[in-house]
Design an enzyme around this catalytic site. Sequence first.
Site, PDB file in Angstrom:
ATOM      1  N   ASP A 193      57.852  26.380  42.944  1.00 50.28           N
ATOM      2  CA  ASP A 193      58.278  27.397  42.583  1.00 50.28           C
ATOM      3  C   ASP A 193      59.045  27.529  43.681  1.00 50.28           C
ATOM      4  OD1 ASP A 193      57.070  28.035  44.928  1.00 50.28           O
ATOM      5  OD2 ASP A 193      56.017  30.091  44.576  1.00 50.28           O
ATOM      6  N   SER A 194      58.850  26.342  44.846  1.00 53.46           N
ATOM      7  CA  SER A 194      59.914  26.401  46.002  1.00 53.46           C
ATOM      8  C   SER A 194      61.467  26.133  45.829  1.00 53.46           C
ATOM      9  CB  SER A 194      59.637  25.040  46.605  1.00 53.46           C
ATOM     10  OG  SER A 194      59.369  23.666  46.085  1.00 53.46           O
ATOM     11  N   GLU A 213      47.976  29.725  43.851  1.00 56.05           N
ATOM     12  CA  GLU A 213      48.080  29.991  45.108  1.00 56.05           C
ATOM     13  C   GLU A 213      47.072  31.027  45.727  1.00 56.05           C
ATOM     14  OE1 GLU A 213      51.394  30.897  47.740  1.00 56.05           O
ATOM     15  OE2 GLU A 213      52.160  28.977  46.984  1.00 56.05           O
ATOM     16  N   GLU A 253      48.294  23.144  52.580  1.00 54.57           N
ATOM     17  CA  GLU A 253      49.698  23.387  53.302  1.00 54.57           C
ATOM     18  C   GLU A 253      49.457  24.155  54.654  1.00 54.57           C
ATOM     19  OE1 GLU A 253      52.729  25.468  50.836  1.00 54.57           O
ATOM     20  OE2 GLU A 253      54.317  25.324  52.575  1.00 54.57           O
TER      21      GLU A 253
HETATM   22  O1  KIV Z   1      56.318  25.177  45.241  1.00 52.03           O
HETATM   23  C1  KIV Z   1      55.980  23.775  46.870  1.00 52.03           C
HETATM   24  O2  KIV Z   1      57.266  23.445  46.574  1.00 52.03           O
HETATM   25  C2  KIV Z   1      55.307  23.860  46.611  1.00 52.03           C
HETATM   26  C3  KIV Z   1      54.939  22.335  47.610  1.00 52.03           C
HETATM   27  C4  KIV Z   1      55.113  23.000  48.678  1.00 52.03           C
HETATM   28  C5  KIV Z   1      53.203  22.315  47.695  1.00 52.03           C
HETATM   29  O3  KIV Z   1      54.151  24.758  46.241  1.00 52.03           O
END
Ligand code: KIV
Length: 278
Positions: free
Chosen positions: A51-52, A122, A189
């Site tokens: 979701d980044s 998460e 993380e």
């Molecule tokens: O959304 C993301 O890119 C992530 C990674 C940083 C593990 O959850």
Amino acid sequence: MASDAPVAASRITPAELSARKGGEPIVCLTAYTYPIARLLDPHVDLQLVGDSVAMVLHGHPTTLGATMDMMIAHGQAVMRGSSRACVVVDMPVGSYEDTVENAVACAQRIVRETGCHAVKLEGGVAIAAQIAAIVVAGIPVMGHIGLLPQSVEKEGGYKIKGRSEANAELLYTDAKAVEAAGAFSVVIEGTVEPVAAEITRRIAIPTIGIGASAQCDGQILVIDDAIGLTVDRVPKFVKEYALLRDTVSKAAEDYARDVRSRAFPGPEHLFSLSKDKA
Ligand code: KIV
């Protein structure tokens, strides 16, 4: 789902990755687009449609900008571009926290519409029931503990985890809960190194570190960070394997100069009256 990417002999499955606990480190990167998925696929075991993407490609300030439609569109693009790696799609904020039923329905929609192999959520103890229900519904789950970007507003910023004994204990409990719920692996993380290493020793599923420990069973980075396309602050835990922001910036500068001076297009880029190739 149909794909025009080269067909590999077989896909790496979540079960195969789970069986690699304590063995050869698991190589993971995020991917959001078709061309990047194609370029990464021969080299990585797992591509995460994180979701980044909301921050990296869409310019939102946090991952709270991610939506189901956004995750599904990028999940479809990555599936079209990959044929070998296991593809995991993040469940966006709001799609799984409130009820188990909604979590299962959203996970099913992501898998049905993208063809991905697993979803990621998460949280630890707080969402263990959701993880268990999604797994019972037949969808492999990757957990995510430690620093949780979807909680950034609740926490008042990005806070490194595990610095106090009490917080480390919470993380051990979260890791155990994710394992017991049936996740095939778990991302750790933004967690202090000794605690991330200890979690890796304490649970039987692979841990995937990001800002965590070299002792984790695998590592993940955000692809734009890894190739040096990040234009704002580069986090401490990132190693840049290329500096594409300089390459892109230089290409744009050269192109602008050529257009302004009429050096581009040259004769080799133009079509004559006789038949020639496009
Ligand atoms: O959304 C993301 O890119 C992530 C990674 C940083 C593990 O959850």
